[in-house]
Scaffold this active site. Structure first.
Site, PDB file in Angstrom:
ATOM      1  N   ASP A   1       0.047  -7.569   1.547  1.00 47.31           N
ATOM      2  CA  ASP A   1       0.503  -6.176   1.634  1.00 47.31           C
ATOM      3  C   ASP A   1       2.026  -6.076   1.663  1.00 47.31           C
ATOM      4  O   ASP A   1       2.591  -5.249   2.389  1.00 47.31           O
ATOM      5  CB  ASP A   1      -0.097  -5.474   2.858  1.00 47.31           C
ATOM      6  CG  ASP A   1      -0.033  -3.951   2.738  1.00 47.31           C
ATOM      7  OD1 ASP A   1       0.052  -3.455   1.602  1.00 47.31           O
ATOM      8  OD2 ASP A   1      -0.065  -3.269   3.781  1.00 47.31           O
TER       9      ASP A   1
ATOM     10  N   HIS B   1       0.807  -1.221   0.000  1.00 48.82           N
ATOM     11  CA  HIS B   1       0.000   0.000   0.000  1.00 48.82           C
ATOM     12  C   HIS B   1       0.843   1.276   0.000  1.00 48.82           C
ATOM     13  O   HIS B   1       0.327   2.362  -0.254  1.00 48.82           O
ATOM     14  CB  HIS B   1      -1.001   0.002   1.166  1.00 48.82           C
ATOM     15  CG  HIS B   1      -0.437   0.343   2.508  1.00 48.82           C
ATOM     16  ND1 HIS B   1      -0.230  -0.606   3.485  1.00 48.82           N
ATOM     17  CD2 HIS B   1      -0.059   1.510   3.055  1.00 48.82           C
ATOM     18  CE1 HIS B   1       0.251  -0.030   4.568  1.00 48.82           C
ATOM     19  NE2 HIS B   1       0.371   1.265   4.332  1.00 48.82           N
TER      20      HIS B   1
ATOM     21  N   SER C   1       4.766   2.633   7.879  1.00 44.60           N
ATOM     22  CA  SER C   1       4.364   1.514   7.024  1.00 44.60           C
ATOM     23  C   SER C   1       5.526   0.989   6.198  1.00 44.60           C
ATOM     24  O   SER C   1       6.222   1.757   5.528  1.00 44.60           O
ATOM     25  CB  SER C   1       3.256   1.948   6.061  1.00 44.60           C
ATOM     26  OG  SER C   1       2.008   1.920   6.671  1.00 44.60           O
TER      27      SER C   1
END
Length: 516
Positions: A182, A152, A255
């Site tokens: 992911d 993402h 992230s």
């Protein structure tokens, strides 16, 4: 992780009040008085040269000092990178700020736990004319510039840049990405001899120390510490959820960054946070290193991930379902329905079968079965132990390839007509033969009404559901259902298993059949 709302830096206020200062002063004074009172000399004592003080000072020097993380951080921090991306403004192109497909598991998760607009930490950035910039984290896994980050973070990126710990900036390209876990693999163009991290081979234990390193709020390499809070977490993003939960503060921009153990090995890739407030509340989720290894190996080899597939709709075995099937434990994966022409269907697996082992390894639940099969390569031959109509059975099959997409449709039942069958008041259902309801098909009975305070409502029944089987037998009327319930009571069962179709999806529901 996902972009979060802007926040203001607030000065850290002292947590020590005047009263606490006074209390500490009194303690120090008390120590001084005690030392003075035990001075071997009647003359005025020199506190700093008294034998008592010297002894205390020597004893304190022997006490082990708290061990910090500086040595580990100094070793691993150079392997961590900041990832910056430039992408087309999706709001301009399609009117949607989310980088995920509408209705996808990750999109639903971030709508629930991410920022106000559902954007994952690290993705929402400054906007220019028709452009959006975002930022996240990553880490090198080889000296030649291969690095891991989140899908993402780089999904939809037109340009990817990474900044290393020493401040140098490089252009990178996306080698491959896997939306289901992911994970993305990127490669720095130009340069070599990069410091890299090792993915851990050790099993994570709850309570282990963990260090999260990344690029929170675009501040550059930052380190936070905490412990492993839990493992095997399912956060509802997909069938392969198996997250490590950590309490090391993780925020927007973290992230794709690594979580290190005390050996300096990566135990997971930080990917999501639970954040009702939009900032860190001490609950973050990391993709386990063993998952990262298997995914990255395929991404590096062919740019995509292929997973094994047996082709069944499965669901957990609850205690009620276990009781209905005569199982001693609520374990295994219940087959709601095999898909047409799938490896499972060709091998003879049927609705109501319970898959208990894969190649001799016990299947704890439906989620574990999905992860186990998904970790195997298409074309692999496997042996399944199943419980089929109360008897153990061994099935051998060859795995197919998991389709990229799963088509689903919502059936429209139209006018249900007026020829309702009789009610089943103990369950709170009113049903009609499927053949009498337009669009319901020819098999089973259609639920035309559900008492909102009934056991049926508690178990998720709704109008339009089609009951196909009760206790393993096909039903076509309310009388068939009553007969099956009567038989279950005669066998002293507390519940009866119903196979129910909602739209294009089938599932099993255990309904109580208490006497009286």
């Amino acid at each position: 992780m996902t972009d979060l709302p802007s926040s203001h830096f607030k000065p850290v206020r002292s947590g020590v009040t005047a009263r606490r200062f006074a209390l500490m002063a009194s303690v120090v004074a008390g120590v001084g008085v005690a030392v003075y009172g035990f001075s071997p000399s009647a003359d005025k004592a020199d506190f700093f040269t008294s034998p008592a003080y010297a002894q205390v000072n020597a004893d304190v020097s022997k006490v082990a000092q708290p061990i910090g993380f500086a040595d580990i951080v100094e070793r691993v921090k150079p392997s961590v990178i900041s990832v910056k991306i430039r992408m087309k403004d999706r709001a301009v192109a399609g009117g949607d700020d989310s980088p995920f497909q509408p209705g996808s598991p990750m999109e639903r998760f971030f709508r629930r736990f991410g920022g106000p607009d559902g954007m994952p930490p690290g993705m929402r950035g400054r906007r220019g004319p028709g452009l959006v910039t975002g930022q996240g984290s990553g880490f090198f896994i080889s000296a030649d510039g291969y690095a891991v980050t989140n899908n993402h973070v780089v999904d939809g990126a037109e340009k990817v840049e990474v900044t290393t710990d020493d401040g140098k900036t490089y252009t990178a390209k996306v080698i491959g990405a896997d939306p289901r876990t992911d994970i993305a693999l990127i490669k720095v163009e130009g340069g070599s001899g990069f410091p890299f991290a090792k993915l851990s081979d050790d099993k994570v234990r709850i309570g282990d120390w963990v260090l999260a390193v990344g690029n929170p709020f675009g501040l550059g390499g930052s380190v936070t510490a905490g412990i492993v809070s839990a493992s095997g977490r399912d956060i509802g993003t997909g069938p392969y959820d198996d997250f490590i939960q950590i309490d090391a503060p993780v925020n927007k921009g973290n992230s794709g960054g690594p979580a290190f153990n005390m050996k300096g090995d990566v135990i997971g890739v930080n990917t999501a946070i639970y954040s009702p407030s939009g900032g860190s509340v001490g609950i973050a989720f990391s993709i386990p290193a063993n998952t990262v290894k298997s995914v990255v190996a395929q991404l590096k080899d062919k740019g995509s991930v292929s997973r094994g597939w047996i082709g069944v709709q499965i669901q957990p075995v609850t205690s009620d379902i276990a009781d209905s099937l005569g199982l001693k434990k609520a374990e295994g994966a219940l087959v709601a329905e095999p898909q047409a022409n799938s490896p499972a269907a060709k091998a003879g697996i049927q609705s109501g079968d319970v898959i208990t082992t894969v190649n001799g390894d016990p299947v704890k639940d439906a989620r574990e079965l999905a992860r186990t099969i998904g970790s195997l390569a298409p074309g692999t031959s496997i042996k399944l132990n199943i419980l089929h109509k109360g008897k153990d059975k061994v099935v051998n099959l060859t795995l197919g390839t998991l389709p990229d997409t799963v088509e689903a449709r919502a059936d429209h039942y139209g006018d249900r007509g007026s020829s309702h069958d009789n009610d089943i008041p103990r369950l709170g259902l009113t049903v009609a033969p499927a053949g009498s309801v337009a669009g319901a098909g020819a098999e089973g009975v259609v639920v035309v009404d559900v008492d909102p305070k009934s056991p049926a409502a508690d178990r998720g029944f709704r109008e339009g559901d089609v009951i196909l089987e009760v206790a393993g037998k096909s039903v076509s009327s309310s009388a068939d259902i009553r007969e099956a319930i009567k038989a279950a009571r005669a066998e002293d069962k507390n519940s009866v298993l119903m196979r129910v179709r909602t739209g294009s999806t089938a599932r099993f529901v255990a309904m109580p059949v208490a006497k009286g």
